[in-house]
Every structure is written in C-alpha cells, then in structure tokens.
Design a protein around this motif. Structure first.
Motif, PDB file in Angstrom:
ATOM      1  N   GLU A  89     -13.424   7.644  -4.451  1.00 47.85           N
ATOM      2  CA  GLU A  89     -13.917   8.689  -5.539  1.00 47.85           C
ATOM      3  C   GLU A  89     -12.815   8.891  -6.563  1.00 47.85           C
ATOM      4  OE1 GLU A  89     -15.567  12.274  -3.682  1.00 47.85           O
ATOM      5  OE2 GLU A  89     -14.613  13.359  -5.295  1.00 47.85           O
ATOM      6  N   LYS A  90     -11.575   9.104  -6.228  1.00 46.04           N
ATOM      7  CA  LYS A  90     -10.498   9.347  -7.187  1.00 46.04           C
ATOM      8  C   LYS A  90     -10.379   8.124  -8.045  1.00 46.04           C
ATOM      9  CE  LYS A  90      -8.650  13.472  -5.669  1.00 46.04           C
ATOM     10  NZ  LYS A  90      -8.435  14.377  -6.629  1.00 46.04           N
ATOM     11  N   LEU A  91     -10.317   6.944  -7.693  1.00 47.55           N
ATOM     12  CA  LEU A  91     -10.067   5.642  -8.219  1.00 47.55           C
ATOM     13  C   LEU A  91     -11.107   5.519  -9.019  1.00 47.55           C
ATOM     14  CD1 LEU A  91      -8.599   3.356  -5.410  1.00 47.55           C
ATOM     15  CD2 LEU A  91      -7.290   4.322  -7.224  1.00 47.55           C
ATOM     16  N   LYS A  92     -12.331   5.582  -8.949  1.00 47.38           N
ATOM     17  CA  LYS A  92     -13.520   5.410  -9.603  1.00 47.38           C
ATOM     18  C   LYS A  92     -13.718   6.591 -10.856  1.00 47.38           C
ATOM     19  CE  LYS A  92     -16.586   2.359  -6.806  1.00 47.38           C
ATOM     20  NZ  LYS A  92     -17.330   2.403  -5.815  1.00 47.38           N
ATOM     21  N   THR A  93     -13.122   7.668 -10.675  1.00 50.85           N
ATOM     22  CA  THR A  93     -12.880   8.491 -11.693  1.00 50.85           C
ATOM     23  C   THR A  93     -11.840   8.540 -12.445  1.00 50.85           C
ATOM     24  OG1 THR A  93     -12.672  10.185 -10.011  1.00 50.85           O
ATOM     25  CG2 THR A  93     -14.841   9.991 -10.586  1.00 50.85           C
ATOM     26  N   GLY A  94     -11.194   7.462 -12.353  1.00 52.12           N
ATOM     27  CA  GLY A  94     -10.024   7.491 -13.357  1.00 52.12           C
ATOM     28  C   GLY A  94      -8.745   8.006 -12.765  1.00 52.12           C
ATOM     29  N   THR A  95      -8.566   8.375 -11.623  1.00 53.60           N
ATOM     30  CA  THR A  95      -7.076   8.867 -11.104  1.00 53.60           C
ATOM     31  C   THR A  95      -6.279   7.645 -10.485  1.00 53.60           C
ATOM     32  OG1 THR A  95      -7.812  11.015 -10.799  1.00 53.60           O
ATOM     33  CG2 THR A  95      -5.785  10.326  -9.703  1.00 53.60           C
ATOM     34  N   THR A  96      -5.115   7.273 -11.060  1.00 52.83           N
ATOM     35  CA  THR A  96      -4.342   6.322 -10.101  1.00 52.83           C
ATOM     36  C   THR A  96      -3.549   6.641  -9.337  1.00 52.83           C
ATOM     37  OG1 THR A  96      -3.893   4.891 -12.349  1.00 52.83           O
ATOM     38  CG2 THR A  96      -2.025   5.031 -10.728  1.00 52.83           C
ATOM     39  N   LEU A  97      -3.545   6.139  -7.787  1.00 55.29           N
ATOM     40  CA  LEU A  97      -3.097   6.571  -6.792  1.00 55.29           C
ATOM     41  C   LEU A  97      -1.890   5.980  -6.480  1.00 55.29           C
ATOM     42  CD1 LEU A  97      -6.113   7.344  -4.452  1.00 55.29           C
ATOM     43  CD2 LEU A  97      -5.105   8.797  -6.075  1.00 55.29           C
ATOM     44  N   ILE A  98      -0.893   6.652  -6.516  1.00 56.67           N
ATOM     45  CA  ILE A  98       0.628   6.095  -5.873  1.00 56.67           C
ATOM     46  C   ILE A  98       0.722   6.234  -4.312  1.00 56.67           C
ATOM     47  CG2 ILE A  98       3.159   6.018  -5.807  1.00 56.67           C
ATOM     48  CD1 ILE A  98       2.794   7.251  -8.828  1.00 56.67           C
ATOM     49  N   VAL A  99       0.757   5.453  -3.397  1.00 49.50           N
ATOM     50  CA  VAL A  99       0.561   5.600  -1.982  1.00 49.50           C
ATOM     51  C   VAL A  99       1.832   5.351  -1.231  1.00 49.50           C
ATOM     52  CG1 VAL A  99      -0.817   5.278   0.113  1.00 49.50           C
ATOM     53  CG2 VAL A  99      -1.824   5.391  -1.973  1.00 49.50           C
ATOM     54  N   ASP A 100       2.282   6.106  -0.742  1.00 45.29           N
ATOM     55  CA  ASP A 100       3.663   5.945   0.388  1.00 45.29           C
ATOM     56  C   ASP A 100       3.292   5.466   1.465  1.00 45.29           C
ATOM     57  OD1 ASP A 100       6.014   6.065   1.178  1.00 45.29           O
ATOM     58  OD2 ASP A 100       6.519   8.329   0.673  1.00 45.29           O
ATOM     59  N   ARG A 101       3.224   4.239   1.767  1.00 50.98           N
ATOM     60  CA  ARG A 101       3.028   3.325   2.934  1.00 50.98           C
ATOM     61  C   ARG A 101       1.437   3.359   3.006  1.00 50.98           C
ATOM     62  NH1 ARG A 101       7.022   2.518   6.651  1.00 50.98           N
ATOM     63  NH2 ARG A 101       8.752   3.955   6.899  1.00 50.98           N
ATOM     64  N   TYR A 102       0.994   2.068   3.941  1.00 53.62           N
ATOM     65  CA  TYR A 102      -0.594   1.855   3.792  1.00 53.62           C
ATOM     66  C   TYR A 102      -0.669   1.052   5.086  1.00 53.62           C
ATOM     67  CZ  TYR A 102      -5.387   1.517   1.705  1.00 53.62           C
ATOM     68  OH  TYR A 102      -6.622   1.374   1.471  1.00 53.62           O
ATOM     69  N   SER A 103      -1.786   0.246   5.019  1.00 55.64           N
ATOM     70  CA  SER A 103      -2.236  -0.678   6.015  1.00 55.64           C
ATOM     71  C   SER A 103      -0.978  -1.761   6.554  1.00 55.64           C
ATOM     72  CB  SER A 103      -3.376  -1.494   5.637  1.00 55.64           C
ATOM     73  OG  SER A 103      -4.112  -0.552   5.473  1.00 55.64           O
ATOM     74  N   TYR A 104      -0.252  -2.081   5.494  1.00 59.06           N
ATOM     75  CA  TYR A 104       0.855  -3.110   6.056  1.00 59.06           C
ATOM     76  C   TYR A 104       1.860  -2.486   6.782  1.00 59.06           C
ATOM     77  CZ  TYR A 104      -1.346  -4.916   1.845  1.00 59.06           C
ATOM     78  OH  TYR A 104      -2.388  -5.221   1.129  1.00 59.06           O
ATOM     79  N   SER A 105       2.146  -1.048   6.759  1.00 60.25           N
ATOM     80  CA  SER A 105       2.934  -0.331   7.731  1.00 60.25           C
ATOM     81  C   SER A 105       2.368  -0.486   9.078  1.00 60.25           C
ATOM     82  CB  SER A 105       3.225   1.136   7.260  1.00 60.25           C
ATOM     83  OG  SER A 105       4.207   1.168   6.195  1.00 60.25           O
ATOM     84  N   GLY A 106       0.944   0.132   8.944  1.00 63.14           N
ATOM     85  CA  GLY A 106       0.272  -0.002  10.038  1.00 63.14           C
ATOM     86  C   GLY A 106       0.257  -1.319  10.922  1.00 63.14           C
ATOM     87  N   VAL A 107       0.164  -2.394  10.293  1.00 64.59           N
ATOM     88  CA  VAL A 107       0.030  -3.712  11.183  1.00 64.59           C
ATOM     89  C   VAL A 107       1.686  -4.039  11.500  1.00 64.59           C
ATOM     90  CG1 VAL A 107      -0.655  -6.212  10.939  1.00 64.59           C
ATOM     91  CG2 VAL A 107      -1.978  -4.484  10.140  1.00 64.59           C
ATOM     92  N   ALA A 108       2.378  -3.951  10.714  1.00 69.08           N
ATOM     93  CA  ALA A 108       3.814  -4.370  10.858  1.00 69.08           C
ATOM     94  C   ALA A 108       4.445  -3.693  11.756  1.00 69.08           C
ATOM     95  CB  ALA A 108       4.798  -4.228   9.395  1.00 69.08           C
ATOM     96  N   PHE A 109       4.265  -2.347  11.995  1.00 70.59           N
ATOM     97  CA  PHE A 109       4.954  -1.506  13.159  1.00 70.59           C
ATOM     98  C   PHE A 109       4.402  -1.809  14.307  1.00 70.59           C
ATOM     99  CE2 PHE A 109       8.351   1.112  11.312  1.00 70.59           C
ATOM    100  CZ  PHE A 109       8.151   0.787   9.965  1.00 70.59           C
ATOM    101  N   SER A 110       3.056  -1.957  14.382  1.00 74.50           N
ATOM    102  CA  SER A 110       2.389  -2.073  15.754  1.00 74.50           C
ATOM    103  C   SER A 110       2.781  -3.872  16.216  1.00 74.50           C
ATOM    104  CB  SER A 110       0.981  -1.757  15.570  1.00 74.50           C
ATOM    105  OG  SER A 110       0.869  -0.527  15.317  1.00 74.50           O
ATOM    106  N   SER A 111       2.686  -4.474  15.302  1.00 77.52           N
ATOM    107  CA  SER A 111       3.069  -5.786  15.731  1.00 77.52           C
ATOM    108  C   SER A 111       4.445  -6.031  16.104  1.00 77.52           C
ATOM    109  CB  SER A 111       2.724  -6.920  14.523  1.00 77.52           C
ATOM    110  OG  SER A 111       1.373  -6.879  14.178  1.00 77.52           O
ATOM    111  N   ALA A 112       5.082  -5.453  15.629  1.00 79.36           N
ATOM    112  CA  ALA A 112       6.767  -5.301  15.996  1.00 79.36           C
ATOM    113  C   ALA A 112       7.086  -4.895  17.362  1.00 79.36           C
ATOM    114  CB  ALA A 112       7.748  -4.627  14.967  1.00 79.36           C
ATOM    115  N   LYS A 113       6.092  -4.091  17.741  1.00 81.96           N
ATOM    116  CA  LYS A 113       5.807  -3.644  19.394  1.00 81.96           C
ATOM    117  C   LYS A 113       5.277  -4.556  20.519  1.00 81.96           C
ATOM    118  CE  LYS A 113       4.860   1.418  18.638  1.00 81.96           C
ATOM    119  NZ  LYS A 113       3.751   2.206  18.514  1.00 81.96           N
ATOM    120  N   GLY A 114       4.788  -5.724  19.714  1.00 86.03           N
ATOM    121  CA  GLY A 114       4.210  -6.787  20.627  1.00 86.03           C
ATOM    122  C   GLY A 114       2.654  -6.665  20.723  1.00 86.03           C
TER     123      GLY A 114
END
Ligand code: T5A
Ligand code: NA
Length: 214
Positions: A89-114
C-alpha cells in the motif's frame, strides 16, 4: 483522464550486510537525504520488534528464550508477512521505503546454521522483491572491531563468515555491493547515488515484482 491521477510508486530499497556493517547508520542518512529532496520516504526494519511476533524474535536474539532453528526462521518470515500488505500500500501510494534487513538476512542467517537453503527461501516466496539491494560489504573481523559487537546471539566471527558466504549465493541483478569499510561519508555518497536512480526508475513506472520467482 485516469492515468494522470495515478501516483508514481515509491521504491523498495533494502540494506543488507553482516552485523555491524553500518546498515542502521546508513539507513538513517539515506532517509534524511531522500526526504530533503522532497520524496515521501519511510524507514522500516526487520525484525520489526514492535509486533507480538517481533517480541518473540527479540527475546530469542537476546538469549532470553530458546527456539528450534526452523521455528525462529518461520517467525522471522512471519514478521515480514505481517507487514506485506502495508508495504504494498505504501509503495503504490508513492512512499519510498528504506528497509534495514529483509529476506536475504532471513535466508543467509538460517542457512548458515545448517538449514537447507531452499527450505529457507520457501516461506519468503511472494513477498515484494526489492527494487534495490545495497549490500554493505565488510569482513567479519573488521565488523567485530565496531561498537557493541558480541551482545546478541549471532555476533561471532566464525558464524558471520558463513553468513557472508550465503549472502553471496543470493546475489541477483538488483544488488549493488558497497565497500562498507570506507569512511561513513564515502559509503553515504555511494548509497545516495544508487538509491536516487532507483527512486527515479520507479517514478517512471518500473513494475513491482515478487521474491524468488525469477
Ligand atoms: N536476522 C535478521 C535473522 O537471522 N533473520 C532475519 O530474517 C532477520 C531480518 C538482528 C539479528 O537478526 C538476524 C540478523 C541479526 O544478527 P538487527 O536488529 O538488524 O538484526 O541487528 P542490529 O544489532 O540492530 O544491527 P547490526 O548489528 O546489524 O548493525 P548495523 O546496523 O549494520 O550497524 P550500525 O549502523 O549500527 O553500526 C555499527 C557500529 O559501527 C559504526 C557505528 O557508529 C556503530 O557504532 N559505524 C562505522 N564505523 C566506522 N566506519 C563506518 N563506515 C561505520 N559505519 C558505522
Ligand atoms: Na542495525
């Protein structure tokens, strides 16, 4: 005419990198830069520790609770899903979102655990894909010299090395690698350049896409 009433959409800009690579510092600087240019912008972060799921994650990260590796992975993912519709909704109504960590953190940290990397990616499928991923590149040894390191669960150099390797396997065309070992002002300037380009592309109609489908 209907087209002229459609607002240009905002950009989804994600900062990623090892613990203490400087993400939060740079997110704050980028927010004031884009706001200063008159672009409606918000700063988000994952984990979002404000929600009830986020509070479970926060307790786990500070070693106040123990959870199975799969369980905490799914909580991190749920924490992104609970914000997904608001994000769109935010993006479609013109707001730019700066996001501190996202799915890449999710996948990289859990994969690093095995955990299996495809298993880790699965619950992330269908989340909004970033227009730009700025990866703050620093060695785990240098990051460890920075303030506050060692307080939370994942802040050990050996583990961070594994995380860095998994991050590399997730690189795609939306990524820009930023040398995060430079002075803050240098890092800031490079991020501004890339982010501003993306904001302009999105204004011109770059479509939104979904994660891990390409
Ligand atoms: N996680 C996260 C998962 O396992 N799965 C997930 O799905 C998600 C989303 C918490 C943990 O959760 C894991 C990853 C993490 O281990 P968090 O809340 O983002 O994630 O972690 P924080 O502890 O808040 O932040 P970081 O440790 O990642 O630090 P930052 O934001 O990268 O670094 P920052 O900006 O706070 O800077 C750190 C220090 O370095 C200095 C700063 O002043 C500060 O003291 N600094 C610099 N010094 C020299 N030169 C520069 N260029 C500098 N830039 C910053
Ligand atoms: Na941070």
């Amino acid at each position: 005419r209907t087209e002229s009433s459609v607002k240009p959409r905002g950009a989804l800009i994600v900062l990623e990198g090892l613990d203490r690579s400087g993400k939060s510092t740079q997110c704050a600087k980028l927010l004031s830069f884009l706001e200063g240019l008159g672009h409606p912008t918000e700063l988000w972060r994952f984990p979002d520790r404000e929600t009830s799921v986020g509070q479970m994650i926060s307790a786990y990260l500070s070693n106040k609770s123990q959870l199975d590796d799969h369980t905490i992975h799914l909580l991190f993912s749920a924490n992104r899903w609970e914000k997904r519709s608001l994000m769109e909704e935010k993006l479609k109504t013109g707001t730019t979102l700066i996001v501190d960590r996202y799915s890449y953190s999710g996948v990289a940290f859990s994969s690093a655990k095995g955990l299996d990397i495809d298993w880790c990616k699965a619950p992330e499928i269908g989340l909004l894909a970033p227009d730009s991923v700025l990866y703050l590149d620093i060695s785990p040894e240098r990051a460890a010299e920075r303030g506050g390191y060692g307080d939370e669960r994942y802040e050990r150099v050996e583990f961070q090395k594994k995380v860095a390797d998994f991050y590399q396997t997730l690189r795609d065309s939306s990524w820009k690698i930023i040398n995060a070992g430079e002075a803050m002002e240098e890092v800031e300037k490079k991020i501004q350049e890339v982010a501003l380009d993306k904001v302009k592309e999105c204004t011109k109609g770059k479509p939104l896409s979904l994660l891990w489908l390409s």
